[in-house]
Design a protein around this motif. Structure first.
Motif, PDB file in Angstrom:
ATOM      1  N   ALA A  79       0.835  -1.206   0.000  1.00  0.00           N
ATOM      2  CA  ALA A  79       0.000   0.000   0.000  1.00  0.00           C
ATOM      3  C   ALA A  79       0.869   1.255   0.000  1.00  0.00           C
ATOM      4  O   ALA A  79       0.606   2.200  -0.761  1.00  0.00           O
ATOM      5  CB  ALA A  79      -0.935  -0.001   1.211  1.00  0.00           C
ATOM      6  N   ASN A  80       1.915   1.272   0.814  1.00  0.00           N
ATOM      7  CA  ASN A  80       2.779   2.444   0.888  1.00  0.00           C
ATOM      8  C   ASN A  80       3.499   2.704  -0.427  1.00  0.00           C
ATOM      9  O   ASN A  80       3.548   3.834  -0.918  1.00  0.00           O
ATOM     10  CB  ASN A  80       3.802   2.290   2.013  1.00  0.00           C
ATOM     11  CG  ASN A  80       3.170   2.341   3.383  1.00  0.00           C
ATOM     12  OD1 ASN A  80       2.086   2.877   3.562  1.00  0.00           O
ATOM     13  ND2 ASN A  80       3.836   1.765   4.364  1.00  0.00           N
ATOM     14  N   THR A  82       2.793   1.533  -3.570  1.00  0.00           N
ATOM     15  CA  THR A  82       1.926   1.834  -4.713  1.00  0.00           C
ATOM     16  C   THR A  82       1.260   3.203  -4.561  1.00  0.00           C
ATOM     17  O   THR A  82       1.008   3.874  -5.560  1.00  0.00           O
ATOM     18  CB  THR A  82       0.864   0.735  -4.921  1.00  0.00           C
ATOM     19  OG1 THR A  82       0.133   0.547  -3.712  1.00  0.00           O
ATOM     20  CG2 THR A  82       1.504  -0.566  -5.375  1.00  0.00           C
ATOM     21  N   GLU A  83       1.004   3.630  -3.327  1.00  0.00           N
ATOM     22  CA  GLU A  83       0.476   4.978  -3.124  1.00  0.00           C
ATOM     23  C   GLU A  83       1.510   6.019  -3.556  1.00  0.00           C
ATOM     24  O   GLU A  83       1.179   6.977  -4.275  1.00  0.00           O
ATOM     25  CB  GLU A  83       0.104   5.197  -1.660  1.00  0.00           C
ATOM     26  CG  GLU A  83      -0.367   6.612  -1.374  1.00  0.00           C
ATOM     27  CD  GLU A  83      -0.489   6.905   0.110  1.00  0.00           C
ATOM     28  OE1 GLU A  83      -1.131   7.921   0.430  1.00  0.00           O
ATOM     29  OE2 GLU A  83       0.049   6.145   0.929  1.00  0.00           O
ATOM     30  N   ALA A 133      -3.214   0.315  -4.005  1.00  0.00           N
ATOM     31  CA  ALA A 133      -2.906   0.786  -2.655  1.00  0.00           C
ATOM     32  C   ALA A 133      -4.131   0.692  -1.744  1.00  0.00           C
ATOM     33  O   ALA A 133      -4.020   0.267  -0.590  1.00  0.00           O
ATOM     34  CB  ALA A 133      -2.385   2.220  -2.705  1.00  0.00           C
ATOM     35  N   SER A 136      -4.783  -2.987  -0.949  1.00  0.00           N
ATOM     36  CA  SER A 136      -3.766  -3.490  -0.019  1.00  0.00           C
ATOM     37  C   SER A 136      -3.988  -2.956   1.384  1.00  0.00           C
ATOM     38  O   SER A 136      -3.810  -3.677   2.371  1.00  0.00           O
ATOM     39  CB  SER A 136      -2.370  -3.110  -0.503  1.00  0.00           C
ATOM     40  OG  SER A 136      -2.080  -3.750  -1.714  1.00  0.00           O
ATOM     41  N   SER A 137      -4.392  -1.702   1.481  1.00  0.00           N
ATOM     42  CA  SER A 137      -4.673  -1.118   2.792  1.00  0.00           C
ATOM     43  C   SER A 137      -5.844  -1.831   3.462  1.00  0.00           C
ATOM     44  O   SER A 137      -5.811  -2.111   4.665  1.00  0.00           O
ATOM     45  CB  SER A 137      -4.980   0.368   2.633  1.00  0.00           C
ATOM     46  OG  SER A 137      -5.357   0.927   3.861  1.00  0.00           O
ATOM     47  N   VAL A 165      -4.475   5.567   2.734  1.00  0.00           N
ATOM     48  CA  VAL A 165      -4.084   5.860   1.358  1.00  0.00           C
ATOM     49  C   VAL A 165      -4.665   7.220   0.983  1.00  0.00           C
ATOM     50  O   VAL A 165      -5.873   7.444   1.099  1.00  0.00           O
ATOM     51  CB  VAL A 165      -4.580   4.769   0.393  1.00  0.00           C
ATOM     52  CG1 VAL A 165      -4.258   5.126  -1.039  1.00  0.00           C
ATOM     53  CG2 VAL A 165      -3.970   3.425   0.760  1.00  0.00           C
TER      54      VAL A 165
END
Length: 170
Positions: A79-80, A82-83, A133, A136-137, A165
């Motif tokens: 998440a981190n 891809t964000e 993201a 995933s979050s 996100v």
């Protein structure tokens, strides 16, 4: 491992049927403590089989904890990353669109089209990466809830690592 567990459950089931309401008494004078035998006394199966079942379930519990911790970490990092990548591509796409407009004023139609295509590709990639993201979050949050539940069983407190996100395009 699954076959052993299935065999254990099947054996326990048939042992319970065969033994009926009888239970094997544990000899407390033989050196077995009462805390070790308390869960075993409720079981209509032999002490050895009950102990094996506890050992298997403890190993499964430990493996569940390890899996949850690893997958929570993986989804948080996904998440981190891809964000960050998605929001970076948003700004690159915006810059490329501005450059394309400036180049068109000078008169180079082909170069302007290349920058417009790159800008559109960056916007599309931004939408894709921000979507990844967010998913995933959400998955990380689910893993964390499960981890909190398992940790409560053993009296442990999990520190929350909530991933938020932020879509700069909104």
């Amino acid at each position: 491992m699954k076959i052993n567990f299935m065999w254990l459950v099947t054996s326990a089931f048939f042992t319970a049927i065969i033994n009926g309401a009888t239970t094997e008494r544990v000899d407390l004078e033989a050196g077995v403590s009462l805390t070790e035998t308390a869960p075993l006394l409720r079981s209509p199966i032999s002490v050895g089989l009950a102990q094996r079942a506890h050992n298997i379930l403890e190993a499964d519990y430990e493996q569940n904890l390890v899996d949850l911790i690893h997958t929570r970490w993986f989804f948080r990092k996904t998440a981190n990353c891809t964000e960050a990548l998605g929001n970076t591509l948003l700004y690159i796409g915006s810059g490329a669109a501005s450059v394309a407009a400036g180049i068109k004023l000078i008169g180079s139609e082909d170069l302007s089209n290349i920058f417009l295509f790159a800008s559109t590709a960056c916007f599309a990639a931004h939408i894709t990466f921000i979507g990844i993201a967010k998913c995933s979050s959400r998955e990380q949050s689910e893993r964390e809830k499960q981890l909190v539940t398992l940790a409560d069983e053993v009296g442990f407190k999990v520190v929350s690592l909530e991933t938020r996100v932020t879509d700069d395009g909104e």
